[in-house]
Design an enzyme around this catalytic site. Structure first.
Site, PDB file in Angstrom:
ATOM      1  CG  ASP A  77      -5.265   2.780  -0.305  1.00  0.00           C
ATOM      2  OD1 ASP A  77      -4.338   2.414   0.422  1.00  0.00           O
ATOM      3  OD2 ASP A  77      -6.186   2.037  -0.686  1.00  0.00           O
TER       4      ASP A  77
ATOM      5  CB  SER B 279      -0.906  -0.005   1.235  1.00  0.00           C
ATOM      6  OG  SER B 279      -1.704   1.169   1.249  1.00  0.00           O
TER       7      SER B 279
ATOM      8  CG  MET C  55     -12.601  -2.078   1.740  1.00  0.00           C
ATOM      9  SD  MET C  55     -10.858  -1.835   1.363  1.00  0.00           S
ATOM     10  CE  MET C  55     -10.311  -0.936   2.821  1.00  0.00           C
TER      11      MET C  55
ATOM     12  CG  MET D 211     -11.306   3.910  -0.850  1.00  0.00           C
ATOM     13  SD  MET D 211     -10.180   3.808   0.533  1.00  0.00           S
ATOM     14  CE  MET D 211      -8.610   3.777  -0.352  1.00  0.00           C
TER      15      MET D 211
ATOM     16  CG  HIS E 170      -8.962   0.806  -2.747  1.00  0.00           C
ATOM     17  ND1 HIS E 170      -8.724   0.626  -1.406  1.00  0.00           N
ATOM     18  CD2 HIS E 170     -10.314   0.820  -2.905  1.00  0.00           C
ATOM     19  CE1 HIS E 170      -9.882   0.520  -0.771  1.00  0.00           C
ATOM     20  NE2 HIS E 170     -10.866   0.631  -1.661  1.00  0.00           N
TER      21      HIS E 170
ATOM     22  CG  HIS F 123      -3.384  -1.105  -2.691  1.00  0.00           C
ATOM     23  ND1 HIS F 123      -4.423  -1.856  -3.188  1.00  0.00           N
ATOM     24  CD2 HIS F 123      -3.932  -0.228  -1.814  1.00  0.00           C
ATOM     25  CE1 HIS F 123      -5.553  -1.453  -2.631  1.00  0.00           C
ATOM     26  NE2 HIS F 123      -5.292  -0.470  -1.809  1.00  0.00           N
TER      27      HIS F 123
ATOM     28  CG  ASP G 269      -6.772  -2.214   1.597  1.00  0.00           C
ATOM     29  OD1 ASP G 269      -7.086  -1.281   0.834  1.00  0.00           O
ATOM     30  OD2 ASP G 269      -5.951  -2.071   2.540  1.00  0.00           O
TER      31      ASP G 269
ATOM     32  CG  MET H  64      -8.559   7.638   0.299  1.00  0.00           C
ATOM     33  SD  MET H  64      -8.104   7.589   2.045  1.00  0.00           S
ATOM     34  CE  MET H  64      -7.285   5.995   2.109  1.00  0.00           C
TER      35      MET H  64
END
Ligand code: 5SP
Length: 221
Positions: free
Chosen positions: A35, A8, A137, A68, A66, A33, A176, A37
């Site tokens: 993230d 991550s 998740m 979000m 990912h 990975h 995750d 957001m």
């Protein structure tokens, strides 16, 4: 087949970004990975397209996006998504989920649906033909360093069974959130295939990344 690792990148030491990426490459991780957001779907902001493009210049490792974000279909074109990448969108944030998954597939990437801990696995029954992975998740999304939601281990096992029962044993399960050594063993036993490794395993301050990756692989063999 042994479990695969997707470190991550929100947990990386940003002061040593390129050094860390090279160490991950040396260690043979299968994905990186990212993230993303938006401060709306989750109460946090993280990695944007410029940062991700910068990392893309450092390595040929496939990327594991990912998203979000609310209405993820509106941001797909903003990111440098390439063939072989994974793109996970949240079922909870997608009004036209099947169309979005088709769009990701048309981009040459692997379509994936992410499920928050409270979202039941049957929420994706109608799109099993349209996805290649399900991202379970195991914490509530938004922040690194959280503690596992214990019920998600059972959820992984239930999803594995449901995928088989619905004729989709090929769909992989990604996990995750607080994927520590001990939790990774339980997640693997429950049926997880791809592990997002963050602050509780691979990005531990002052410890050698390659050694940590080797130790992690022993947990998911
Ligand atoms: O982004 C999230 C949750 O949204 C984190 O799960 C990171 O992806 C990994 O951080 P740790 O949970 O391993 O600290």
């Amino acid at each position: 087949m042994a479990g695969k690792i997707s470190p991550s990148m929100m947990c990386v030491d940003f002061r040593r970004l390129e050094e860390s990426v090279k160490a991950l490459e040396q260690a043979g991780v299968e994905y990186l990975h990212f993230d993303v957001m938006d401060g709306h779907f989750v109460p946090n902001f993280t990695l944007g397209p410029d940062f991700i493009r910068c990392v893309r210049e450092m390595t040929s490792i496939p990327f594991d996006f990912h998203l979000m974000v609310e209405r993820p279909e509106t941001v797909l074109s903003v990111f440098d998504i390439r063939a072989g990448d994974i793109v996970s969108v949240h079922q909870e944030a997608s009004i036209h989920l099947q169309r979005t998954l088709q769009h990701i597939r048309d981009m040459g990437a692997k379509p994936s649906v992410a499920l928050n801990p409270a979202t039941p696995i049957y929420a994706i029954d109608e799109v099993l033909d349209d996805l290649e992975l399900v991202l379970v998740m195991t914490v509530n999304p938004g922040f690194a360093g959280q503690k596992l939601v214990p019920s998600t281990i059972r959820k992984i096992a239930g999803l594995k069974e449901r995928l088989k029962a619905n004729g989709h044993p090929e769909v992989e399960i990604e996990v995750d959130g607080n994927v520590s050594w001990d939790n990774a063993v339980k997640m693997r036993q429950a049926g997880a295939d791809l592990f997002v490794a963050g602050t509780s395993s691979v990005f531990r301050k002052g410890e050698d990344i390659q050694m940590l990756i080797e130790r992690f692989r022993a947990c998911i063999a």
